[in-house]
Motif scaffolding. Sequence first.
Motif, PDB file in Angstrom:
ATOM      1  N   ARG A 161      50.970  32.766  32.916  1.00 41.01           N
ATOM      2  CA  ARG A 161      51.014  34.105  32.853  1.00 41.01           C
ATOM      3  C   ARG A 161      51.737  34.695  31.795  1.00 41.01           C
ATOM      4  O   ARG A 161      51.647  35.597  31.366  1.00 41.01           O
ATOM      5  CB  ARG A 161      51.254  34.876  34.139  1.00 41.01           C
ATOM      6  N   SER A 167      45.050  32.149  26.476  1.00 43.71           N
ATOM      7  CA  SER A 167      44.170  33.261  26.095  1.00 43.71           C
ATOM      8  C   SER A 167      43.537  33.728  27.509  1.00 43.71           C
ATOM      9  O   SER A 167      43.528  33.031  28.458  1.00 43.71           O
ATOM     10  CB  SER A 167      42.783  32.882  25.383  1.00 43.71           C
ATOM     11  N   ASP A 168      43.312  35.151  27.426  1.00 47.99           N
ATOM     12  CA  ASP A 168      42.640  35.726  28.408  1.00 47.99           C
ATOM     13  C   ASP A 168      41.220  34.941  28.988  1.00 47.99           C
ATOM     14  O   ASP A 168      41.073  34.974  30.114  1.00 47.99           O
ATOM     15  CB  ASP A 168      42.166  37.288  28.161  1.00 47.99           C
ATOM     16  N   ARG A 171      42.230  31.801  30.956  1.00 51.86           N
ATOM     17  CA  ARG A 171      42.743  32.171  32.179  1.00 51.86           C
ATOM     18  C   ARG A 171      41.374  32.693  32.977  1.00 51.86           C
ATOM     19  O   ARG A 171      41.153  32.231  34.224  1.00 51.86           O
ATOM     20  CB  ARG A 171      43.801  33.402  32.385  1.00 51.86           C
ATOM     21  N   MET A 204      38.359  39.717  35.552  1.00 47.70           N
ATOM     22  CA  MET A 204      38.591  38.429  34.869  1.00 47.70           C
ATOM     23  C   MET A 204      37.503  37.481  34.980  1.00 47.70           C
ATOM     24  O   MET A 204      36.940  36.835  34.278  1.00 47.70           O
ATOM     25  CB  MET A 204      40.142  37.928  35.559  1.00 47.70           C
ATOM     26  N   GLN A 225      40.040  39.360  24.328  1.00 47.22           N
ATOM     27  CA  GLN A 225      40.882  40.122  24.892  1.00 47.22           C
ATOM     28  C   GLN A 225      40.322  40.701  26.245  1.00 47.22           C
ATOM     29  O   GLN A 225      38.903  40.979  26.117  1.00 47.22           O
ATOM     30  CB  GLN A 225      41.880  40.853  24.383  1.00 47.22           C
ATOM     31  N   LEU A 226      40.985  40.685  27.563  1.00 51.10           N
ATOM     32  CA  LEU A 226      40.237  41.335  28.645  1.00 51.10           C
ATOM     33  C   LEU A 226      39.646  42.479  28.619  1.00 51.10           C
ATOM     34  O   LEU A 226      38.407  42.567  28.700  1.00 51.10           O
ATOM     35  CB  LEU A 226      41.317  41.055  29.553  1.00 51.10           C
TER      36      LEU A 226
END
Length: 347
Positions: A161, A167-168, A171, A204, A225-226
């Motif tokens: 984290r 990267s998002d 994860r 996510m 990106q998220l």
Amino acid sequence: MAGKQHDYLAALLSDDEEALSPSSAEPEVRAERTRGTTLLDRASALARVASGEVRQVTQLMLDPSRVRVWTGNARNYANLSEASCRELIDSIVAEGGQKVPAVVRRIEGDPQHDYEVIAGTRRHWSISWLRAHSYPDMQFVAQVAQLDDEAAFRLADLENRARLDVSDLERARNYAEALKAHYGNHLTRMAERLKLSKGWLSKMLKVAAIPDVVLAAFASLHDVQLKPAYALAQALDDKDHAVAIRKEAARLAREQTVRRAEARPALPSADVLKALLAAPTADASKSQPVTVVLQRTGRAVVTLRSSNRQGLTVRLHAGSGAQLDEVLNCVRNLLLQLDEEGQGLQP
């Protein structure tokens, strides 16, 4: 902290009475002080160990080639490079070795490895690189922990984290795999165990479902990106929109390949995302009614009403004044035009 606990416990359990008192005290004072307290201190130390208040932590100096990386970690080991680990490599060299231990667990049944890394993937890669580049005696420092897969996942997640180089998307996909592997597809349970918002975790997991053919449009997975990727994931829920997005993603991926081959800058992620989200609207505009007019009369002969995977719908206009061969020629011209735009009957 682990080292202090280890030293403190070693001192309390030592048979050397000097270890139990400050070195600045006189020998007579030391002896008098320890005579009545040694047994009490030892009993207290053992009680603290038994209660779990104090733990001895074993640190090992390992050959990194005998340590594999746990596949449950979000970090992609294959994506690590000298450039991405340069700062850590320089730090290890400057400090004369690895100062912060990794966390490993012992494994069995693998003749090539004795341990696997739970937290400390970049440290493992960096030590391995240094051993292959002028530092053959460099050792991989690790502490051994007894962890099941779910606990190992939570430990690795806590470390990742804080890492900007995870990267998002990495994860997100790691969470998607863990949801099935460790939490029986129970989102609420997983969120509670990881101390995460259920809504954030849901986003996510939504991003994790974006297919590779769409992600290929981006120059790097770190560009995904998220927040913007979640909007893309939502757009893909519409089957008709998904077709247009996949088509645009394929075009963008080809352009990214050409740019790399020509050593040109990649398409920015913001531009890629904008093009993907606009693809359904652009595709719909191509499906707007297209009319072919008979030149000698100026009247409509045939109009395209819709175009999709199932086929074409056209309208033949009465009163156009066209002869049969002229009608057929207008339909043929319409089909040729659609083929050029990628909307024809060709598969």
